[in-house]
Design an enzyme around this catalytic site. Structure first.
Site, PDB file in Angstrom:
ATOM      1  CD  GLU A  98      -3.130  -1.033   2.118  1.00 19.31           C
ATOM      2  OE1 GLU A  98      -3.026  -0.248   3.068  1.00 19.31           O
ATOM      3  OE2 GLU A  98      -4.108  -1.791   1.941  1.00 19.31           O
TER       4      GLU A  98
ATOM      5  CD  GLU B 160      -3.868  -5.875   3.023  1.00 19.69           C
ATOM      6  OE1 GLU B 160      -4.724  -5.197   3.629  1.00 19.69           O
ATOM      7  OE2 GLU B 160      -2.649  -5.623   3.056  1.00 19.69           O
TER       8      GLU B 160
HETATM    9  O1  AHR Z   1      -5.138  -5.959   6.947  1.00 18.70           O
HETATM   10  C1  AHR Z   1      -5.026  -4.836   7.776  1.00 18.70           C
HETATM   11  C2  AHR Z   1      -4.307  -3.664   7.105  1.00 18.70           C
HETATM   12  O2  AHR Z   1      -5.107  -3.190   6.052  1.00 18.70           O
HETATM   13  C3  AHR Z   1      -3.000  -3.990   6.439  1.00 18.70           C
HETATM   14  O3  AHR Z   1      -1.924  -3.910   7.317  1.00 18.70           O
HETATM   15  C4  AHR Z   1      -2.890  -2.914   5.398  1.00 18.70           C
HETATM   16  O4  AHR Z   1      -2.157  -3.317   4.281  1.00 18.70           O
HETATM   17  C5  AHR Z   1      -4.316  -2.559   5.074  1.00 18.70           C
HETATM   18  O5  AHR Z   1      -4.541  -1.200   5.096  1.00 18.70           O
END
Ligand code: AHR
Length: 504
Positions: free
Chosen positions: A172, A291
């Site tokens: 990110e 994610e």
């Molecule tokens: O999964 C939780 C968080 O969400 C992770 O650390 C990050 O990559 C995202 O913003």
């Protein structure tokens, strides 16, 4: 209400890469410490890993687990987590404002992954670190021996290389919350150079470049294009992340959110193709949705969390029945886009926005979202079929034309089965599902499993798993036509066997 699907053996959408059923463990909250690792727990093995957690993870059949972050990785020095445990430093983790003891590092996690029957998907730090630390980590993990870092690994008691194949180039990096957040050009250049030296160190690895943290980022689109212009020839996947919530308590709207995920995937794929054309490349760029989940329940509770302690309970969302439906719709979306999405990680796996929860010293248990994930991972292997859905639609506060029926179909050649995954989004009406199975005759009905609860806000807890799947009666296949009744607000798996085998 009725819904219709038309499936044909010759109309395949794409081969499903098993890695779309991946997950994620970050050094965050109680995921690692007091999650997978709890020495002294009655179920802990000789290394301190909880056997009951491993059992539940094995049941999910997760092919890859992303590690060690997440936001955590952007401040992580991997060298802190290797070598004699008593010499490892305690560090301040600036991503989550906690203390990191480094008792678990890459070698321990690779060992946990082996015991859990999964592969590691490793992320490198492109926040505070760069290409040098990244290539050293590849050498430490994957080179057999006779060099500085491979011999360092061997001196730590790990003779055989880990052979980690899939690597994330940071996390990110478009987000201002990220440690050492970068502009798209800064990140694109860094990622390209890190990619080069990592692949020179081990040409067999595959790399994921960071796309946007979510499709609502102001830089979404421009970020992807700029990053890919720097990295296109050096990387194999572009990452996507998304989390959904229901803060407004508007269930019909919440259930429509997977439409946003679908459009995110299609737009990201379009940008990849734009850069392919612009750079006259022959290469196809695939997507890594590394994610995705529902995440919002823990928001307010986490605001007052104590800082600078180890493994505080953070991001511990307790999932409802409706969350399981959204997760089901998201899984269907991944299957429907499996021609382009080759990797995906449910974020996360244990305690932190997770399907598996643990109590310190107590039991491990399954959240509601465990079930759709397990079903898709278990039965969603093979070839995704084109699955046009004919269903009435509704409009919600944010989305127009949401089909009451969400569905995907998979042809599992090896098992000789067609499997349909379906969600009935209607909160009070059954849905009569009819599916034409063309080119699959002779075939016979195996069974229909459904997950539903009259209380859409029902949750599971330790010792009380209220939301559990159950076999349904009444389904049939006759003359190549499948008929089943989907209960209101339900997740469903319908399996059909091909051929006459097993017919009474
Ligand atoms: O999964 C939780 C968080 O969400 C992770 O650390 C990050 O990559 C995202 O913003």
């Amino acid at each position: 209400m009725k819904g219709r699907l038309t499936l044909h053996r010759d109309f395949a959408k794409g081969r499903i890469d098993r890695r779309i059923y991946g997950s994620f463990i970050e050094h965050l909250g109680r995921a690692v410490y007091r999650g997978i690792y709890e020495p002294g727990h009655p179920e802990a093995d000789e290394t301190g890993f909880r056997g009951d957690v491993i059992k539940l993870v094995r049941e999910l059949d997760v092919p890859i687990v992303r590690y060690p972050g997440g936001n955590f990785v952007s401040g992580y020095d991997w060298e802190d987590g290797v070598g004699p445990v008593e010499k490892r430093p305690v560090r301040m983790d600036l991503a989550w404002m906690t203390l990191e003891s480094n008792r678990i590092g890459v070698n321990e996690f690779a060992e946990w992954a082996r015991r859990a029957g999964t592969d590691v998907m490793m992320a490198v730090n492109l926040g505070t670190r760069g290409a040098d630390a990244a290539r050293n980590l590849v050498e430490y993990c994957n080179f057999p021996g006779g060099t500085k870092y491979s011999d360092l690994r061997r001196s730590h008691g790990v003779e055989k290389p880990h052979g980690i194949k899939l690597w994330c180039l940071g996390n990110e990096m478009d987000g201002p919350w990220q440690i050492c957040h970068r502009t798209a050009d800064e990140y694109g250049r860094l990622a390209a150079e890190a990619a080069k030296v990592m692949k020179w160190t081990d040409p067999s690895i595959e790399l994921v470049a960071c796309g946007s943290s979510n499709a609502r980022m102001p830089s979404f689109g421009a970020w992807e294009a700029a990053v890919l212009e720097h990295t296109y020839e050096h990387v194999d996947y572009l990452s996507l992340h998304i989390y959904f919530g229901n803060r407004e308590n508007d269930t019909p709207n919440f259930l429509g959110r997977s439409l946003e995920m679908d459009s995110f995937i299609k737009t990201a794929a379009g940008i990849c193709d734009y850069v392919k054309a612009k750079t006259h490349s022959k290469k196809e760029m695939y997507l890594s949705f590394d994610e995705w989940n529902v995440w919002f329940h823990s928001g307010e509770k986490d605001a007052g969390i104590e800082k600078w302690i180890e493994s505080p309970p953070r991001l511990e969302d307790i999932y409802t029945m409706e969350d399981a439906l959204v997760v089901g719709c998201m899984l269907i979306t991944l299957i429907k886009n499996s021609d382009r999405v080759k990797v995906a990680c449910l974020a996360q796996l244990v305690n932190v926005i997770a399907p598996v929860m643990t109590e310190p010293g107590g039991p491990a248990w399954r959240q509601t979202i465990y079930w759709p994930f397990k079903h898709a991972s278990q039965w969603g292997r093979g070839t995704a079929l084109e699955c046009p859905v004919n269903s009435e639609r509704y409009d919600s506060a944010e989305y127009g034309g949401i089909p009451w029926l969400e569905a995907a179909a998979v042809y599992n050649e090896e098992a000789g089965e067609v499997v349909i995954f379906a969600v009935n989004r209607h909160l009070s009406e059954d849905l009569e599902l009819e599916a034409g199975l063309f080119g699959f005759e002779p075939c016979r009905f195996i069974g229909h499993t459904a997950l539903f609860n009259p209380d859409i806000k029902a949750v599971n807890s330790a010792g009380d798993e209220k939301v559990r799947p159950a076999l349904q009666s009444g389904g049939s296949v006759e003359d190549g036509k499948l008929r089943v009744l989907l209960p209101p607000a339900s997740w469903n798996v319908i399996r059909v066997a091909l051929g006459d085998a097993g017919r009474p």
